[in-house]
Design a protein around this motif. Structure first.
Motif, PDB file in Angstrom:
ATOM      1  N   SER A  20      14.118 -10.602 -59.633  1.00 12.45           N
ATOM      2  CA  SER A  20      14.038  -9.144 -59.537  1.00 12.45           C
ATOM      3  C   SER A  20      13.635  -8.717 -58.126  1.00 12.45           C
ATOM      4  CB  SER A  20      13.022  -8.606 -60.543  1.00 12.45           C
ATOM      5  OG  SER A  20      11.706  -8.938 -60.134  1.00 12.45           O
ATOM      6  N   LEU A  21      13.915  -7.462 -57.827  1.00 12.90           N
ATOM      7  CA  LEU A  21      13.473  -6.891 -56.558  1.00 12.90           C
ATOM      8  C   LEU A  21      11.953  -6.969 -56.455  1.00 12.90           C
ATOM      9  CD1 LEU A  21      13.932  -5.355 -53.917  1.00 12.90           C
ATOM     10  CD2 LEU A  21      13.893  -3.241 -55.259  1.00 12.90           C
ATOM     11  N   GLN A  22      11.255  -6.741 -57.548  1.00  8.68           N
ATOM     12  CA  GLN A  22       9.794  -6.823 -57.516  1.00  8.68           C
ATOM     13  C   GLN A  22       9.331  -8.205 -57.064  1.00  8.68           C
ATOM     14  OE1 GLN A  22       7.677  -5.790 -61.133  1.00  8.68           O
ATOM     15  NE2 GLN A  22       5.798  -6.689 -60.340  1.00  8.68           N
ATOM     16  N   ASN A  23       9.995  -9.259 -57.515  1.00 15.36           N
ATOM     17  CA  ASN A  23       9.629 -10.606 -57.067  1.00 15.36           C
ATOM     18  C   ASN A  23       9.726 -10.725 -55.552  1.00 15.36           C
ATOM     19  OD1 ASN A  23      11.215 -11.838 -59.973  1.00 15.36           O
ATOM     20  ND2 ASN A  23       9.023 -11.983 -59.599  1.00 15.36           N
ATOM     21  N   VAL A  24      10.760 -10.139 -54.974  1.00 18.92           N
ATOM     22  CA  VAL A  24      10.942 -10.195 -53.525  1.00 18.92           C
ATOM     23  C   VAL A  24       9.885  -9.336 -52.827  1.00 18.92           C
ATOM     24  CG1 VAL A  24      12.540  -9.765 -51.618  1.00 18.92           C
ATOM     25  CG2 VAL A  24      13.403 -10.712 -53.777  1.00 18.92           C
ATOM     26  N   LEU A  25       9.645  -8.136 -53.335  1.00 15.74           N
ATOM     27  CA  LEU A  25       8.615  -7.273 -52.747  1.00 15.74           C
ATOM     28  C   LEU A  25       7.262  -7.980 -52.724  1.00 15.74           C
ATOM     29  CD1 LEU A  25       9.557  -3.856 -54.399  1.00 15.74           C
ATOM     30  CD2 LEU A  25       9.738  -4.420 -51.963  1.00 15.74           C
ATOM     31  N   ASP A  26       6.967  -8.706 -53.790  1.00 17.88           N
ATOM     32  CA  ASP A  26       5.682  -9.405 -53.873  1.00 17.88           C
ATOM     33  C   ASP A  26       5.580 -10.576 -52.905  1.00 17.88           C
ATOM     34  OD1 ASP A  26       4.704  -7.637 -55.772  1.00 17.88           O
ATOM     35  OD2 ASP A  26       5.255  -8.904 -57.478  1.00 17.88           O
ATOM     36  N   CYS A  27       6.705 -10.985 -52.326  1.00 12.11           N
ATOM     37  CA  CYS A  27       6.705 -12.092 -51.359  1.00 12.11           C
ATOM     38  C   CYS A  27       6.698 -11.621 -49.909  1.00 12.11           C
ATOM     39  CB  CYS A  27       7.924 -12.987 -51.589  1.00 12.11           C
ATOM     40  SG  CYS A  27       7.843 -13.942 -53.115  1.00 12.11           S
ATOM     41  N   LEU A  28       6.734 -10.312 -49.692  1.00 10.16           N
ATOM     42  CA  LEU A  28       6.688  -9.804 -48.321  1.00 10.16           C
ATOM     43  C   LEU A  28       5.336 -10.127 -47.697  1.00 10.16           C
ATOM     44  CD1 LEU A  28       8.429  -6.331 -48.736  1.00 10.16           C
ATOM     45  CD2 LEU A  28       9.330  -8.360 -47.583  1.00 10.16           C
ATOM     46  N   GLY A  31       0.401  -6.748 -46.550  1.00 10.33           N
ATOM     47  CA  GLY A  31       0.382  -5.380 -46.077  1.00 10.33           C
ATOM     48  C   GLY A  31       1.734  -4.698 -46.000  1.00 10.33           C
ATOM     49  N   ALA A  32       2.823  -5.462 -46.114  1.00 15.41           N
ATOM     50  CA  ALA A  32       4.162  -4.869 -45.988  1.00 15.41           C
ATOM     51  C   ALA A  32       4.597  -4.138 -47.253  1.00 15.41           C
ATOM     52  CB  ALA A  32       5.192  -5.941 -45.629  1.00 15.41           C
ATOM     53  N   ALA A  33       4.045  -4.520 -48.397  1.00 13.44           N
ATOM     54  CA  ALA A  33       4.413  -3.875 -49.668  1.00 13.44           C
ATOM     55  C   ALA A  33       3.162  -3.765 -50.529  1.00 13.44           C
ATOM     56  CB  ALA A  33       5.497  -4.677 -50.379  1.00 13.44           C
ATOM     57  N   LEU A  34       2.590  -2.571 -50.542  1.00  9.24           N
ATOM     58  CA  LEU A  34       1.414  -2.319 -51.360  1.00  9.24           C
ATOM     59  C   LEU A  34       1.846  -1.497 -52.558  1.00  9.24           C
ATOM     60  CD1 LEU A  34      -1.063  -1.410 -48.496  1.00  9.24           C
ATOM     61  CD2 LEU A  34      -0.739  -3.631 -49.607  1.00  9.24           C
TER      62      LEU A  34
END
Length: 158
Positions: A20-28, A31-34
């Motif tokens: 999922s996109l959320q999985n990728v966001l959580d790997c940034l 501080g890049a994705a809060l």
């Protein structure tokens, strides 16, 4: 993949890895994705109505749809968050499906990009709101300040 291409399209990375996109966001990077809980939907939306012209994006596996304009106000009714007003952005949102709201500040094709991304219960984007750009493609400073203030006030509320 993020290390190899840190400013690439996140949905493409998610599709390539079948996550999922959320999985990728959580790997940034830190501080890049809060994120904030989706329960902050109405408060975040209300703040966005004060930003002026932004870019509203709906990105699916089959297309990317962009609309520039101001975020109009909305109200709840008949199972939807209904958007009202004179703007090219309009419609009806199932706000109760919003699980997370991510505040994403990262490079995108070599330029800083700031967005508020509304993520549903399956970890996919419902839609995104991007800070607007000036004629020279720089971010609008007043909107960056609003983005940072909203993020700082909202992110971490889980």
């Amino acid at each position: 993949m993020l290390a190899a291409k840190p400013d690439g399209v996140l949905e493409a990375i998610a599709a390539d890895l079948d996550v999922s996109l959320q999985n990728v966001l959580d790997c940034l990077p830190s501080g890049a994705a809060l994120r904030a809980d989706g329960g902050a939907f109405e408060d975040v939306w209300s703040d966005l109505t004060t930003w002026g012209d932004i870019t509203f994006v709906v990105h699916t596996r089959d297309g990317v749809f962009e609309c520039k304009g101001g975020i109009p106000p909305g109200t709840f009714g008949r199972g939807y968050f209904n958007i009202h007003g004179d703007s090219p952005i309009g419609g009806h949102i199932r706000a109760e499906n919003c699980r997370w709201i991510y505040f994403v500040d990262r490079p995108f094709f070599g330029k800083r990009s700031c967005s508020v991304q509304f993520i549903n219960k399956t970890g996919e984007a419902m839609f995104k709101v991007f800070v607007g750009r000036n004629e020279d493609r720089s971010l609008k400073a007043d909107q960056v300040a609003r983005f940072e203030a909203l993020r700082d006030r909202t992110a971490g509320i889980i």
